[in-house]
Design a protein around this motif. Sequence first.
Motif, PDB file in Angstrom:
ATOM      1  N   MET A 181      34.062  44.291 -47.770  1.00 33.52           N
ATOM      2  CA  MET A 181      35.269  43.616 -48.500  1.00 33.52           C
ATOM      3  C   MET A 181      34.952  43.631 -49.969  1.00 33.52           C
ATOM      4  O   MET A 181      35.648  43.691 -50.783  1.00 33.52           O
ATOM      5  CB  MET A 181      35.562  42.388 -47.933  1.00 33.52           C
ATOM      6  N   LYS A 182      33.726  43.224 -50.535  1.00 32.91           N
ATOM      7  CA  LYS A 182      33.252  43.317 -51.762  1.00 32.91           C
ATOM      8  C   LYS A 182      33.197  44.733 -52.586  1.00 32.91           C
ATOM      9  O   LYS A 182      33.502  44.835 -53.490  1.00 32.91           O
ATOM     10  CB  LYS A 182      32.230  42.285 -51.936  1.00 32.91           C
ATOM     11  N   GLY A 183      32.480  45.368 -51.654  1.00 30.66           N
ATOM     12  CA  GLY A 183      32.123  46.938 -52.335  1.00 30.66           C
ATOM     13  C   GLY A 183      33.717  47.608 -52.286  1.00 30.66           C
ATOM     14  O   GLY A 183      33.773  48.656 -52.927  1.00 30.66           O
ATOM     15  N   GLY A 184      34.403  47.316 -51.391  1.00 32.75           N
ATOM     16  CA  GLY A 184      35.618  48.108 -51.210  1.00 32.75           C
ATOM     17  C   GLY A 184      35.376  49.568 -50.487  1.00 32.75           C
ATOM     18  O   GLY A 184      36.266  50.342 -50.984  1.00 32.75           O
ATOM     19  N   THR A 185      34.585  49.678 -49.733  1.00 31.14           N
ATOM     20  CA  THR A 185      34.170  51.065 -49.172  1.00 31.14           C
ATOM     21  C   THR A 185      34.085  51.070 -47.579  1.00 31.14           C
ATOM     22  O   THR A 185      33.997  49.831 -46.960  1.00 31.14           O
ATOM     23  CB  THR A 185      32.733  51.587 -49.596  1.00 31.14           C
ATOM     24  N   ALA A 186      34.754  51.909 -46.954  1.00 32.58           N
ATOM     25  CA  ALA A 186      34.665  52.027 -45.454  1.00 32.58           C
ATOM     26  C   ALA A 186      33.619  52.981 -45.309  1.00 32.58           C
ATOM     27  O   ALA A 186      33.327  53.970 -45.683  1.00 32.58           O
ATOM     28  CB  ALA A 186      35.912  52.478 -45.202  1.00 32.58           C
ATOM     29  N   HIS A 187      33.095  52.805 -43.738  1.00 40.99           N
ATOM     30  CA  HIS A 187      31.946  53.626 -43.279  1.00 40.99           C
ATOM     31  C   HIS A 187      32.071  53.512 -41.721  1.00 40.99           C
ATOM     32  O   HIS A 187      32.421  52.572 -41.051  1.00 40.99           O
ATOM     33  CB  HIS A 187      30.621  53.210 -43.899  1.00 40.99           C
ATOM     34  N   GLU A 188      31.036  54.639 -41.315  1.00 41.58           N
ATOM     35  CA  GLU A 188      31.209  54.378 -39.671  1.00 41.58           C
ATOM     36  C   GLU A 188      29.724  53.861 -39.438  1.00 41.58           C
ATOM     37  O   GLU A 188      28.848  54.563 -39.844  1.00 41.58           O
ATOM     38  CB  GLU A 188      31.209  55.900 -39.274  1.00 41.58           C
ATOM     39  N   VAL A 189      29.971  53.223 -38.479  1.00 45.88           N
ATOM     40  CA  VAL A 189      28.508  52.517 -38.060  1.00 45.88           C
ATOM     41  C   VAL A 189      27.547  53.719 -37.171  1.00 45.88           C
ATOM     42  O   VAL A 189      28.008  54.148 -35.920  1.00 45.88           O
ATOM     43  CB  VAL A 189      28.667  51.522 -36.948  1.00 45.88           C
ATOM     44  N   LEU A 190      26.548  54.423 -37.686  1.00 45.65           N
ATOM     45  CA  LEU A 190      25.927  55.413 -37.122  1.00 45.65           C
ATOM     46  C   LEU A 190      24.859  54.663 -36.243  1.00 45.65           C
ATOM     47  O   LEU A 190      24.398  55.289 -35.090  1.00 45.65           O
ATOM     48  CB  LEU A 190      25.099  56.216 -37.835  1.00 45.65           C
ATOM     49  N   GLU A 191      24.187  53.681 -36.466  1.00 45.22           N
ATOM     50  CA  GLU A 191      23.259  52.958 -35.715  1.00 45.22           C
ATOM     51  C   GLU A 191      23.413  51.438 -35.893  1.00 45.22           C
ATOM     52  O   GLU A 191      23.511  51.142 -37.123  1.00 45.22           O
ATOM     53  CB  GLU A 191      21.814  53.619 -35.973  1.00 45.22           C
TER      54      GLU A 191
ATOM     55  N   ILE B 199      23.160  50.882 -39.666  1.00 53.07           N
ATOM     56  CA  ILE B 199      23.025  51.840 -40.719  1.00 53.07           C
ATOM     57  C   ILE B 199      24.308  53.024 -40.451  1.00 53.07           C
ATOM     58  O   ILE B 199      24.925  53.439 -39.564  1.00 53.07           O
ATOM     59  CB  ILE B 199      21.799  52.845 -40.164  1.00 53.07           C
ATOM     60  N   CYS B 200      24.698  53.178 -41.687  1.00 50.39           N
ATOM     61  CA  CYS B 200      26.066  53.793 -41.764  1.00 50.39           C
ATOM     62  C   CYS B 200      25.751  55.302 -42.720  1.00 50.39           C
ATOM     63  O   CYS B 200      26.879  55.799 -43.156  1.00 50.39           O
ATOM     64  CB  CYS B 200      27.083  52.921 -42.627  1.00 50.39           C
ATOM     65  N   GLY B 201      24.681  55.482 -43.207  1.00 47.51           N
ATOM     66  CA  GLY B 201      24.151  56.928 -43.804  1.00 47.51           C
ATOM     67  C   GLY B 201      24.698  56.595 -45.200  1.00 47.51           C
ATOM     68  O   GLY B 201      25.144  57.688 -45.721  1.00 47.51           O
ATOM     69  N   ILE B 202      24.819  55.363 -45.946  1.00 45.40           N
ATOM     70  CA  ILE B 202      25.058  55.160 -47.153  1.00 45.40           C
ATOM     71  C   ILE B 202      24.070  55.755 -48.099  1.00 45.40           C
ATOM     72  O   ILE B 202      23.035  55.063 -47.960  1.00 45.40           O
ATOM     73  CB  ILE B 202      25.571  53.810 -47.274  1.00 45.40           C
ATOM     74  N   LYS B 203      24.336  56.400 -49.041  1.00 52.96           N
ATOM     75  CA  LYS B 203      23.544  57.095 -50.019  1.00 52.96           C
ATOM     76  C   LYS B 203      23.665  56.542 -51.294  1.00 52.96           C
ATOM     77  O   LYS B 203      22.758  56.414 -52.199  1.00 52.96           O
ATOM     78  CB  LYS B 203      23.643  58.647 -50.108  1.00 52.96           C
ATOM     79  N   GLU B 204      24.888  55.822 -51.348  1.00 53.72           N
ATOM     80  CA  GLU B 204      25.326  55.384 -52.940  1.00 53.72           C
ATOM     81  C   GLU B 204      24.621  54.004 -52.799  1.00 53.72           C
ATOM     82  O   GLU B 204      25.246  52.998 -52.146  1.00 53.72           O
ATOM     83  CB  GLU B 204      26.747  55.384 -52.948  1.00 53.72           C
ATOM     84  N   LEU B 205      23.521  53.434 -53.627  1.00 51.43           N
ATOM     85  CA  LEU B 205      22.959  52.361 -53.598  1.00 51.43           C
ATOM     86  C   LEU B 205      23.938  51.072 -54.290  1.00 51.43           C
ATOM     87  O   LEU B 205      23.820  50.242 -53.911  1.00 51.43           O
ATOM     88  CB  LEU B 205      21.806  52.385 -54.705  1.00 51.43           C
ATOM     89  N   GLY B 206      25.003  51.477 -54.994  1.00 54.94           N
ATOM     90  CA  GLY B 206      25.945  50.428 -55.410  1.00 54.94           C
ATOM     91  C   GLY B 206      26.847  50.112 -54.340  1.00 54.94           C
ATOM     92  O   GLY B 206      27.577  49.202 -54.735  1.00 54.94           O
ATOM     93  N   SER B 207      26.775  50.629 -53.359  1.00 58.63           N
ATOM     94  CA  SER B 207      28.131  50.313 -52.314  1.00 58.63           C
ATOM     95  C   SER B 207      27.709  49.089 -51.526  1.00 58.63           C
ATOM     96  O   SER B 207      28.708  48.626 -50.994  1.00 58.63           O
ATOM     97  CB  SER B 207      27.891  51.522 -51.288  1.00 58.63           C
ATOM     98  N   VAL B 208      26.435  48.768 -51.492  1.00 57.85           N
ATOM     99  CA  VAL B 208      26.196  47.479 -50.576  1.00 57.85           C
ATOM    100  C   VAL B 208      25.571  46.513 -51.543  1.00 57.85           C
ATOM    101  O   VAL B 208      24.695  46.613 -52.568  1.00 57.85           O
ATOM    102  CB  VAL B 208      24.843  47.660 -49.691  1.00 57.85           C
TER     103      VAL B 208
END
Length: 640
Positions: A266-276, A299-308
């Motif tokens: 909600m703060k980062g404003g990004t959507a991801h799929e839960v891989l694990e 774990i959602c495979g997020i590589k952009e450090l600013g997303s979390v």
Amino acid sequence: MAILGFRRATGGAIGVFRARPGPETVNRRRLPARTLPPMFDTRNIRNFSIVAHIDHGKSTLADQLLLQSGAISEREFKEQLLDDLKVERERGITVKARAVAINYELDGQKYEINFIDTPGHVDFHYEVSRSLAACEGALLLVDAFQGVQAQTVANAYAAINADLEVIPVVNKVDLPVTRIPEVLEEIETVVGLDTTNVLKTSGKSGIGVKDCLRAIIERIPAPKGSVDSPLQALVFDSKYDTYRGVITYIRVMEGRVQKGQKIYFMKGGTAHEVLELGQFRPNMVSCDDLSAGQVGYIICGIKELGSVHVGDTVTDYLHRAPQALPGYEVPQQMVFCGMYPVDATDFEHLREELQKMSLNDASFSFAPDTSDALGFGFRCGFLGMLHMEIIQQRLEQEADVDLIQTAPNVTYQIVKTDGEILQVDNPQEVPDVGSIDEFREPIAKVHFILPSDKIGPIMQLSADRRGTYLTTEYLGPNRVQLVYELPLAEIVFDMYDKLKSITQGYGTMNYEVIGFRPADLVKMDILVKGEKVDALAVIVHRTQAERRGRAVCKKLKEEISRHQFEIPLQAALGARVIARETISAVRKDVTAKCYGGDISRKRKLLEKQKEGKKRMKQFGAVEIPQKAFLAVLSTSEDGD
């Protein structure tokens, strides 16, 4: 039906760029409840933190909880099992809070217990506050001999203010010498907790650990969340994995999260799929879902450090929670220093490592900076000196980065003549003296707990550091609490070491910044060979400027090696030089090969050497070692 559009984001994440789905879309894509796997009953979950003063046995008791609950075997058991950072094992302290889930059976009923082992040092109090927000209760450990200390009080109040059930525990009861009756009295009078049902344990030998587990189940309330509500999960920590991306630590407050589910930060404003997703037992163990009340990781495979972001709220993408969780207050960094790579080509590598470090430590911040002496680097903010040392050590050990670290400074406020208020954490940002109307420094309220026979020396130390006396409170016949207001700059550098030295290790302190006050402060420049070295500049009180200037110049003379030319070292306030030392030149005996003969031959060689020295003095560069940048920390007359 509202139209959906998707685009592929970095690391495989899915980002929305058009309208959110309408209600008919939500209903069509929603999974039926009967297809979901069975979950753990929320009433049988307990979440708690272990809090205490430093070295009162938190990590040791956590090891015993794991052993006696069957989470680990005797073969896997080792001291400080949860302190897995190299710097933690080297220093014997906890730096990062660790969350662990264990299963325990009591009276025929199975329970899931999630506990968080927290740091005890004042610099890592933000870690403690984050951990408490993910719990319903706390074990407050008190050493059976040392009793209530400064951080015991601070952590107890933090848990009470968070409306948690606090269970007092007297630890290390198997010590050869204990003061249990006096310690119980201190818990009641200082902390204000009832000690009727106090637990007595030993993390080293395992005494009373079963009683601890029973008290946790019986006295700490179950989580209040509902599995049927929309998903709300609090992000309380995260770290970066090279192969799997960002590992996000969450406490599920409402609803449930499953593998394959699409979630929204909600703060980062990004959507991801839960891989694990999974839990720490104490190593990472994957599972199919986490429901309300449980603690684990996704774990959602997020590589952009600013997303979390720590304190963010994770919710279901399709039917989101109506509002975000309160999260955390932004930590206020109070100590700043510059970090520069020794090799200028490592700048981008250092940036990546600092991003990973800030992801794992939300109380650490950094911003690009430049220095005439050191080139390109970063201005980094910390909660205290130990925090700064730990970050530097982790960067050097985990990231293999060679650093030059400048002298730390606290944050100051400057009121300019036009009314503008500046926040200054770098001496280079101090404007001209003519444009300064008022110079303000941060003031901290300090609680000292010490033996009563050491009151005099500590009061003298506080007076020398420009402290203002507030109160004295006797905690018992031999222990006392002193409360002072002191400038933060006088505390963070060596106050703790001085306190331990004066009290033979029995004194403790805790402080909190209460605001800014006007003071007679000046910027002191350090000149090496007539040139200002911006990385050595400091802000000092005018009355201490000459003493500090002499001490720094003397220390620099010891640390900077001799060159083939003379090096003057000066401390200056504006254009006025207040201290000077000179490093004499290394001189080769050029006439050693002349045995007798005409004096003009020797004179010619000496004149040639003199001309070379003159040229080198004009163009020669002075190499300043890392130790020299920390010399400005000295506050004593001799620079030790």
